[in-house]
Design a protein around this motif. Structure first.
Motif, PDB file in Angstrom:
ATOM      1  N   GLY A 131       0.816  -1.210   0.000  1.00  0.00           N
ATOM      2  CA  GLY A 131       0.000   0.000   0.000  1.00  0.00           C
ATOM      3  C   GLY A 131       0.848   1.259   0.000  1.00  0.00           C
ATOM      4  O   GLY A 131       2.091   1.192  -0.058  1.00  0.00           O
ATOM      5  N   PRO A 132       0.206   2.419   0.101  1.00  0.00           N
ATOM      6  CA  PRO A 132       0.943   3.695   0.057  1.00  0.00           C
ATOM      7  C   PRO A 132       2.021   3.794   1.131  1.00  0.00           C
ATOM      8  O   PRO A 132       3.008   4.513   0.955  1.00  0.00           O
ATOM      9  N   GLN A 176      -1.060   9.154  -3.655  1.00  0.00           N
ATOM     10  CA  GLN A 176      -1.426   7.895  -4.329  1.00  0.00           C
ATOM     11  C   GLN A 176      -2.685   7.274  -3.723  1.00  0.00           C
ATOM     12  O   GLN A 176      -3.451   6.618  -4.423  1.00  0.00           O
ATOM     13  N   ARG A 177      -2.883   7.472  -2.426  1.00  0.00           N
ATOM     14  CA  ARG A 177      -4.153   7.014  -1.837  1.00  0.00           C
ATOM     15  C   ARG A 177      -5.301   7.808  -2.451  1.00  0.00           C
ATOM     16  O   ARG A 177      -6.307   7.270  -2.881  1.00  0.00           O
ATOM     17  N   GLU A 203      -8.868   6.791  -4.274  1.00  0.00           N
ATOM     18  CA  GLU A 203     -10.041   6.760  -3.383  1.00  0.00           C
ATOM     19  C   GLU A 203     -10.895   8.016  -3.396  1.00  0.00           C
ATOM     20  O   GLU A 203     -12.080   7.948  -3.117  1.00  0.00           O
ATOM     21  N   GLU A 241       0.131   9.768   0.403  1.00  0.00           N
ATOM     22  CA  GLU A 241      -1.204  10.350   0.527  1.00  0.00           C
ATOM     23  C   GLU A 241      -1.776  10.675  -0.860  1.00  0.00           C
ATOM     24  O   GLU A 241      -2.951  10.434  -1.144  1.00  0.00           O
ATOM     25  N   THR A 252       0.183   3.483  -8.951  1.00  0.00           N
ATOM     26  CA  THR A 252      -0.149   2.612  -7.811  1.00  0.00           C
ATOM     27  C   THR A 252      -0.104   1.136  -8.218  1.00  0.00           C
ATOM     28  O   THR A 252       0.165   0.282  -7.393  1.00  0.00           O
TER      29      THR A 252
END
Ligand SMILES: NC(=O)c1ccc[n+]([C@@H]2O[C@H](COP(=O)([O-])OP(=O)(O)OC[C@H]3O[C@@H](n4cnc5c(N)ncnc54)[C@H](OP(=O)(O)O)[C@@H]3O)[C@@H](O)[C@H]2O)c1
Length: 318
Positions: A11-12, A302-303, A307, A300, A44
């Protein structure tokens, strides 16, 4: 130099800002002092390991805009001090989430003074994708109707502007909260992608001659239903499930052409970027930058690109 790397897939949180050696431009490469690097969903996929990387740790990042710091052997098109931008990095070679990147000269273009570095980075990958779809694959003509699914997104918001600049009429889908902004990009009609009667609404608006689809698994049948005779459907999204047709017969009757594409296969990225920069300098295509982050906030960003819901692009400035 400082660079954002992942030492393992995940994940990030696997992204760290590391001190690393400056890259040295190889034959045919250009060393760019990075002023801006955009954030794309594909960045990502490499981080997560869905797309492979040549080694770990790895510097991701597809888009770059900056100033030429050095050129490798065989590079004649660029010189130290030139303003440039490019895309396609981070795929089999280190990416742009760093203070410097060595990029192949053929994925770069000169950047006019009128275009800011952050706009150039924001435009590069999504603009090349929209161009490849609308120009190369669909051969979009003036007065045709182009349907852009997800008109608020990175690709979508540039595809709307590019299609409108080409003289096409643009129908776009978007969430209601983004409808006004998407409308202002040049769409003649903006439709809520969640409405139950979306197909009827597109049909009422005259159907579509070209469809830019960012969510292919969901819209295969829909696209066939709203397509006009001779329509071209351009499949861009990263869907991994195949979706499917309830009634494939309609595709034959309408002689629909399907073209699924990857921006990475473009063999003329530099030439396309040159045209995009020209359109941007003339304010015909203007990327929207939703937010700018520093390198420490790459995780952050890339999240957020996956999302959050916003219009346009996220940009990193080292
Ligand atoms: N093949 C290629 O060469 C290529 C190149 C670039 C991108 N891509 C892929 O194309 C996709 C889009 O990329 P992007 O950079 O534009 O991503 P993005 O900036 O995240 O945009 C995604 C868009 O999809 C919209 N959306 C979400 N659910 C939807 C639905 N059910 N129907 C219609 N629209 C919906 C979002 O709107 P809301 O936020 O309002 O939900 C948003 O506008 C990604 O899968 C990316 O990996 C492929």
């Amino acid at each position: 130099m400082r660079a954002v790397r992942f030492h393992e897939h995940g994940g990030p949180e696997v992204l760290t800002v590391d001190e690393v050696d400056d890259p040295v431009p190889d034959h045919g490469q250009v060393l760019v002092d990075v002023e801006a690097a955009a954030v794309n969903p594909v960045d990502t996929y490499f981080r997560e390991g869905e797309y492979s990387v040549p080694h770990l740790p790895f510097i991701g990042g597809s888009d770059v805009a900056g100033t030429v710091a050095a050129v490798g052997d065989g590079v004649e098109a660029f010189a130290v001090g030139d303003r440039v931008f490019g895309t396609g990095l981070g795929n089999g070679m280190p990416g742009s989430y760093a203070e410097r990147v060595a990029a192949p000269a053929d994925v770069l273009a000169h950047l006019p003074e009128e275009v800011a570095f952050d706009d150039a980075a924001a435009l590069a990958l999504v603009g090349t994708t929209a161009w490849q779809g609308l120009v190369h694959h669909a051969g979009t003509e003036p007065a045709e109707t182009v349907l852009v699914h997800g008109g608020s997104g990175g690709v979508g918001h540039v595809a709307i502007q590019l299609a409108e600049t080409m003289g096409a009429r643009v129908l776009a889908t978007a969430s209601p909260e983004h409808a006004d902004e998407v409308d202002a990009l040049g769409a003649s009609e903006v439709l809520d992608y969640a409405r139950d009667d979306l197909a009827e609404a597109v049909a009422d608006a005259g159907g579509a001659d070209v469809i830019v689809d960012l969510h292919m698994d969901r819209y295969l049948q829909f696209n066939a239903d709203v397509a006009n005779v001779g329509a071209r459907v351009i499949g861009i999204g990263n869907d991994t499930s195949s979706g499917g047709f309830d009634d494939i017969g309609v595709t034959k009757g309408k002689e629909i052409r399907y073209q699924f594409m990857s921006m990475y296969n473009a063999d003329d990225i530099g030439a396309v970027l040159t045209r995009l920069a020209d359109l941007c300098a003339r304010d015909e295509v203007s990327p929207v930058i939703h937010e700018t982050y520093d390198l420490e906030a790459t995780g952050e960003a890339q999240r957020a690109v996956l999302e959050d819901s916003f219009v346009g692009k996220l940009v990193l400035t080292p």
